[in-house]
Design a protein around this motif. Structure first.
Motif, PDB file in Angstrom:
ATOM      1  N   UNK A 143     -38.642   1.086  -6.197  1.00 10.30           N
ATOM      2  CA  UNK A 143     -38.147   0.964  -7.570  1.00 10.30           C
ATOM      3  C   UNK A 143     -39.276   1.112  -8.596  1.00 10.30           C
ATOM      4  N   UNK A 144     -40.412   1.640  -8.130  1.00  7.66           N
ATOM      5  CA  UNK A 144     -41.594   1.726  -8.989  1.00  7.66           C
ATOM      6  C   UNK A 144     -41.283   2.405 -10.329  1.00  7.66           C
ATOM      7  N   UNK A 145     -40.584   3.535 -10.268  1.00  8.39           N
ATOM      8  CA  UNK A 145     -40.355   4.300 -11.500  1.00  8.39           C
ATOM      9  C   UNK A 145     -39.538   3.505 -12.524  1.00  8.39           C
ATOM     10  N   UNK A 146     -38.361   2.966 -12.165  1.00 16.62           N
ATOM     11  CA  UNK A 146     -37.627   2.180 -13.165  1.00 16.62           C
ATOM     12  C   UNK A 146     -38.375   0.924 -13.610  1.00 16.62           C
ATOM     13  N   UNK A 147     -39.123   0.285 -12.704  1.00 15.73           N
ATOM     14  CA  UNK A 147     -39.884  -0.907 -13.095  1.00 15.73           C
ATOM     15  C   UNK A 147     -40.931  -0.547 -14.145  1.00 15.73           C
ATOM     16  N   UNK A 148     -41.681   0.526 -13.872  1.00 17.86           N
ATOM     17  CA  UNK A 148     -42.745   0.910 -14.792  1.00 17.86           C
ATOM     18  C   UNK A 148     -42.180   1.417 -16.118  1.00 17.86           C
ATOM     19  N   UNK A 202     -46.687   4.716 -22.319  1.00 17.90           N
ATOM     20  CA  UNK A 202     -45.812   5.666 -21.623  1.00 17.90           C
ATOM     21  C   UNK A 202     -46.612   6.571 -20.688  1.00 17.90           C
ATOM     22  N   UNK A 203     -47.787   7.022 -21.184  1.00 18.95           N
ATOM     23  CA  UNK A 203     -48.606   7.908 -20.353  1.00 18.95           C
ATOM     24  C   UNK A 203     -49.048   7.188 -19.088  1.00 18.95           C
ATOM     25  N   UNK A 204     -49.492   5.943 -19.262  1.00 14.13           N
ATOM     26  CA  UNK A 204     -49.952   5.166 -18.117  1.00 14.13           C
ATOM     27  C   UNK A 204     -48.803   4.968 -17.131  1.00 14.13           C
ATOM     28  N   UNK A 205     -47.631   4.610 -17.669  1.00 13.66           N
ATOM     29  CA  UNK A 205     -46.483   4.359 -16.787  1.00 13.66           C
ATOM     30  C   UNK A 205     -46.103   5.621 -16.032  1.00 13.66           C
ATOM     31  N   UNK A 206     -46.111   6.769 -16.729  1.00 13.09           N
ATOM     32  CA  UNK A 206     -45.666   7.972 -16.036  1.00 13.09           C
ATOM     33  C   UNK A 206     -46.711   8.406 -15.016  1.00 13.09           C
ATOM     34  N   UNK A 207     -47.966   8.125 -15.338  1.00 17.69           N
ATOM     35  CA  UNK A 207     -49.045   8.430 -14.396  1.00 17.69           C
ATOM     36  C   UNK A 207     -48.884   7.559 -13.132  1.00 17.69           C
ATOM     37  N   UNK A 208     -48.649   6.266 -13.346  1.00 23.33           N
ATOM     38  CA  UNK A 208     -48.560   5.346 -12.215  1.00 23.33           C
ATOM     39  C   UNK A 208     -47.282   5.526 -11.408  1.00 23.33           C
ATOM     40  N   UNK A 209     -46.225   6.005 -12.081  1.00 23.69           N
ATOM     41  CA  UNK A 209     -44.960   6.071 -11.350  1.00 23.69           C
ATOM     42  C   UNK A 209     -44.777   7.414 -10.674  1.00 23.69           C
ATOM     43  N   UNK A 210     -45.823   8.232 -10.704  1.00 19.08           N
ATOM     44  CA  UNK A 210     -45.741   9.486  -9.984  1.00 19.08           C
ATOM     45  C   UNK A 210     -45.486   9.179  -8.506  1.00 19.08           C
ATOM     46  N   UNK A 211     -44.450   9.773  -7.920  1.00 20.10           N
ATOM     47  CA  UNK A 211     -44.193   9.464  -6.515  1.00 20.10           C
ATOM     48  C   UNK A 211     -45.300  10.023  -5.633  1.00 20.10           C
ATOM     49  N   UNK A 212     -45.368   9.480  -4.424  1.00 22.04           N
ATOM     50  CA  UNK A 212     -46.417   9.888  -3.509  1.00 22.04           C
ATOM     51  C   UNK A 212     -46.284  11.365  -3.182  1.00 22.04           C
ATOM     52  N   UNK A 213     -45.047  11.809  -3.074  1.00 23.26           N
ATOM     53  CA  UNK A 213     -44.805  13.230  -2.866  1.00 23.26           C
ATOM     54  C   UNK A 213     -43.494  13.556  -3.541  1.00 23.26           C
ATOM     55  N   UNK A 214     -43.320  14.823  -3.884  1.00 24.59           N
ATOM     56  CA  UNK A 214     -42.079  15.159  -4.563  1.00 24.59           C
ATOM     57  C   UNK A 214     -41.027  15.487  -3.513  1.00 24.59           C
ATOM     58  N   UNK A 215     -39.892  14.790  -3.620  1.00 23.68           N
ATOM     59  CA  UNK A 215     -38.799  15.038  -2.684  1.00 23.68           C
ATOM     60  C   UNK A 215     -37.818  16.004  -3.336  1.00 23.68           C
ATOM     61  N   UNK A 263     -38.498   6.308   1.909  1.00 21.79           N
ATOM     62  CA  UNK A 263     -38.896   7.641   1.424  1.00 21.79           C
ATOM     63  C   UNK A 263     -40.329   7.693   0.905  1.00 21.79           C
ATOM     64  N   UNK A 264     -40.885   6.526   0.562  1.00 16.36           N
ATOM     65  CA  UNK A 264     -42.229   6.538  -0.015  1.00 16.36           C
ATOM     66  C   UNK A 264     -43.302   6.319   1.038  1.00 16.36           C
ATOM     67  N   UNK A 265     -42.894   6.245   2.306  1.00 11.23           N
ATOM     68  CA  UNK A 265     -43.868   6.024   3.365  1.00 11.23           C
ATOM     69  C   UNK A 265     -43.883   7.227   4.306  1.00 11.23           C
ATOM     70  N   UNK A 266     -45.059   7.475   4.927  1.00  9.64           N
ATOM     71  CA  UNK A 266     -45.121   8.537   5.927  1.00  9.64           C
ATOM     72  C   UNK A 266     -44.347   8.094   7.168  1.00  9.64           C
TER      73      UNK A 266
END
Lengths: 535, 215
Positions: A457-462, A521-534, B90-93
């Motif tokens: 839930x990182x993105x909505x939390x941030x 906003x910049x910080x939040x969007x930077x931090x909420x970048x997912x580990x990989x794009x699905x 989904x956020x883990x390998x």
């Protein structure tokens, strides 16, 4: 545990909210003050102006937002609207004023072309009809509504429904416009009632923008009331209290009238919905230019603030200032207290609101939201003046006016309302099977929360935290009342400065006010970048 | 041995969903539960797993290897679950998903178990891949192995094959049942598809009245 988790929000949100509303009751029954208010020579003019600016700005924002949504043709504008949302109302009003004032950029451009040597006799900012206030409100509220519509249209469940329905409508011979009007619009507007009411209430009762760019003789009702409340004379201040209650009533009546109009529409809807298919002639070309036009005006407003903040002497009709100087910025640096106070308040209130809301959402059953969600919506739809006055009276009764705690609480209320409303949806929608799976893997609650749920839930939390932060930074009315002159924040300074003539300083504070939410906003969007794009 | 005694589940308004269900699944056995949609099969699994929605009420007794488990929080019941979706985090390998399940032990030992699981699934070299880059069949295998890495004492399978491609199903079924037998743990399988039933496995049907019928 459930009770314990609910406690923070009850203590810092529900209780102060209820108490604040209770403390404006005496103002509501003060018949003498009400008579004084009605007898005020500017009252009827101010009321008319408020109704005009509030209704016109809401109607125009709604039309513009619908046109932009239609022109987008299914593209998700939510992300793009974010850029606009980051610009505070007050900064936009300041930037817009620099653009359109008689010695502003637009006039200088005209002067260049027409060979003027003196500023024109325009009454653009603070015009007696409130046009510039309306323009400022429309510029600010349209992107907000675009964002609200886009969020609805792209909600997983709705999106699939709408796409199917639109495909059917098109296959039956309805053109894009007909499909939009008959299929999307009727389903969109009722769902967007909350944001629409918030826009309406804001337009009818805004104070800070009106102080910068609104009419003065008479001012809008909110500004008239604001001056009264801040008067040292108790009788005048009581008249202001009555005015706040009148403002609340005006909002309630206008919302009720709009709801009535919506019901009336239902009576004629058969003719509207049952209309024959119309292939339509494609999209009017101007419509597609609307959204870029908003972006251009925002860019111009920010740009002119940057130029103004660096300019010394700048006689009309010169295109560029005579002197470029850091003086205004070094003034801000020499007295960083307002900036730091705003920053500290925003960090503290965003963090506290996030923690309290997460505790509530994690440990109370979803039906508990039935109490909290309406309270949060109420905070957004009530005139800021009403709530702030209640808080002020509450703080007076507790003897904490002008304390850091009072100032913090005054910021926390609106911040919590936003954070909760933004977070509740995604948080409650979190698939319970994740938890079942994690427990099946022998993970306890805390590791599950720390390693699965909250990261997911990182993105909505941030983004809730970032918006909470931004909401805190721009608070003017509650901040001014609660601070009682002992603290200064950025919006308070910006408003104070805007009544003076130091344009470089006004621009600098307008920019500083904008920089904080933007950084958030910049910080939040930077931090909420997912580990990989699905996909 | 997973044993259910007189389980009754009713909806918030008191409507009974399941009445008096008793059954036993022996170590290494997969018992299949079938029944019409809405008959409460999934609710029964949620009850056993410990996450039945608080809107429903349930009574009865559930024991695992002779011990009552209903008073335990879900994470201490040692019952792993599989759902229609693989629910890989989904956020883990892939490796992190598997490690998430491996019980406390020296790091080298935990990694060895994870590597072994990957080898079992024929997924050597996929350790650092994000889950969404795997095929449906690979994901299903990782989900099962993740469940088994937690060293569960029972397994609840809620239509785990229904979203797989037809030609994959047979393989994943065999993979799943082989592992259950090898671990010698009891399993309950909920399904609509008669083909899901393991060869020679017992099938119980939940009737529309919420009772259980041996088929």
């Amino acid at each position: 545990m459930r009770v314990l988790a609910a406690l923070p929000l009850v203590l810092v949100f529900l209780l102060p909210l209820a108490a604040s509303l209770l403390f404006v009751l005496p103002d509501a029954v003060n018949a003498g003050a009400l008579r004084e208010l009605v007898a005020h020579p500017q009252f009827s003019g101010a009321l008319r102006l408020s109704l005009f600016t509030g209704l016109a700005s809401t109607a125009l924002s709604l039309l513009a937002a619908l046109a932009i949504t239609f022109a987008a043709g299914g593209r998700n504008l939510a992300g793009r609207a974010g850029v606009f949302l980051a610009v505070p109302h007050l900064s936009l009003a300041i930037g817009l004023a620099f653009l359109i004032m008689p010695t502003g950029v637009v006039a200088r451009l005209f002067a260049l072309l027409a060979g003027w040597n003196a500023p024109p006799q325009w009454v653009t900012t603070q015009d007696p009809w409130g046009f510039s206030l309306i323009v400022a409100l429309v510029l600010k509220e349209t992107p907000f509504l675009v964002w609200a519509f886009a969020s609805l249209l792209n909600r997983d469940d709705l999106r699939r429904q709408f796409e199917g329905q639109q495909a059917v409508a098109r296959s039956l011979g309805h053109g894009p416009a007909s499909t939009f009007l008959r299929i999307l619009l009727p389903q969109l507007l009722p769902r967007a009632a909350g944001p629409l009411i918030a826009v309406l209430a804001y337009g009818l009762t805004v104070v800070d923008m009106a102080l910068v760019i609104g009419p003065t003789q008479p001012p809008v009702l909110a500004q008239l009331v604001w001056t009264d409340i801040n008067d040292a004379d108790p009788a005048v201040s009581a008249r202001g209290g009555a005015g706040v209650v009148v403002l609340g009533l005006v909002v309630a009546l206008v919302v009720a009238a709009s709801a009535l109009a919506a019901v009336m529409f239902k009576k004629v809807r058969q003719r509207f919905y049952g209309a024959a298919p119309r292939p339509g002639r494609g999209m009017p070309r101007g419509l597609a230019a609307l959204w870029p036009a908003f972006l251009a005006i925002y860019a111009a407003a920010v740009l002119i603030m940057i130029v103004q903040s660096l300019s010394g002497h700048w006689p009309f009709p010169q295109r560029l200032p005579d002197v470029v100087t850091w003086k205004a910025w070094s003034h801000l640096a020499a007295d960083p207290a307002p900036l730091l106070t705003s920053l500290a308040l925003a960090l503290a209130s965003a963090a506290a609101a996030l923690a309290a809301c997460v505790a509530w959402l994690e440990w109370t059953p979803a039906r508990a939201d039935r109490v909290l969600a309406p309270a949060a919506v109420l905070v957004l739809c009530l005139p800021a003046l009403l709530l702030a006055l209640g808080e002020y009276r509450l703080f007076l009764a507790l003897g904490v006016t002008g304390s850091a705690a009072a100032l913090f609480l005054a910021h926390l209320l609106p911040v919590t309302a936003y954070v909760f409303l933004l977070l509740a949806g995604p948080y409650r929608a979190f698939d319970p099977r994740w938890q079942a799976t994690a427990h099946g893997l022998r993970a306890r609650r805390l590791p599950f929360l720390l390693r699965i749920k909250w990261p997911m839930l990182k993105a909505p939390l941030l983004s809730a935290a970032a918006i909470g932060f931004a909401v805190s930074v721009v608070q003017f009315v509650p901040a001014q009342l609660a601070a009682a002159g002992r603290f200064a924040t950025l919006p308070m300074e910006a408003v104070t400065l805007s009544s003076g003539g130091n344009r470089a300083l006004i621009a600098t504070y307008g920019l500083a006010l904008m920089a904080l939410p933007l950084a958030g906003f910049l910080l939040a969007s930077r931090l909420s970048r997912p580990r990989w794009s699905t996909p | 041995m997973l044993s259910l005694q007189d389980i009754a589940i009713s909806m918030a308004d008191g409507t009974p969903l399941i009445t008096a269900v008793s059954l036993e699944a022996a170590a290494g056995e997969t018992v299949t539960l079938m029944g019409p949609s809405g008959s409460g099969k999934s609710s029964l699994l949620s009850f056993i797993g410990g996450d039945l929605t608080s809107a429903m009420t349930a009574t009865g007794r559930v024991t695992l290897n002779g011990k009552d488990i209903l008073h335990l929080p879900p994470e201490r019941r040692r019952i792993a679950r599989l759902f229609q979706d693989d629910l890989l985090f989904p956020h883990m390998t892939v490796a992190e998903n598997l490690l998430f399940a491996v019980p406390m032990a020296p790091q080298a030992e935990r990694h060895a178990k994870m590597q072994q699981a990957l080898a079992d699934a024929g997924l050597e070299g996929f350790a650092n891949r994000p889950p969404h880059t795997l095929s449906g069949g690979q994901r299903a295998r990782v989900a099962l192995l993740r469940a088994l890495l937690a060293e569960p004492q029972a397994l609840l399978l809620d239509e785990p094959f229904s979203k797989l491609d037809r030609d994959l199903r047979a393989t994943i079924r065999a993979f799943t049942f082989d592992h259950i037998r090898a671990r010698a743990i009891p399993a309950l399988l909920v399904t609509h598809d008669r083909e899901d039933v393991p060869a020679g496995g017992r099938v119980l049907e939940i009737t529309a009245r919420g009772e259980i019928r041996h088929v």
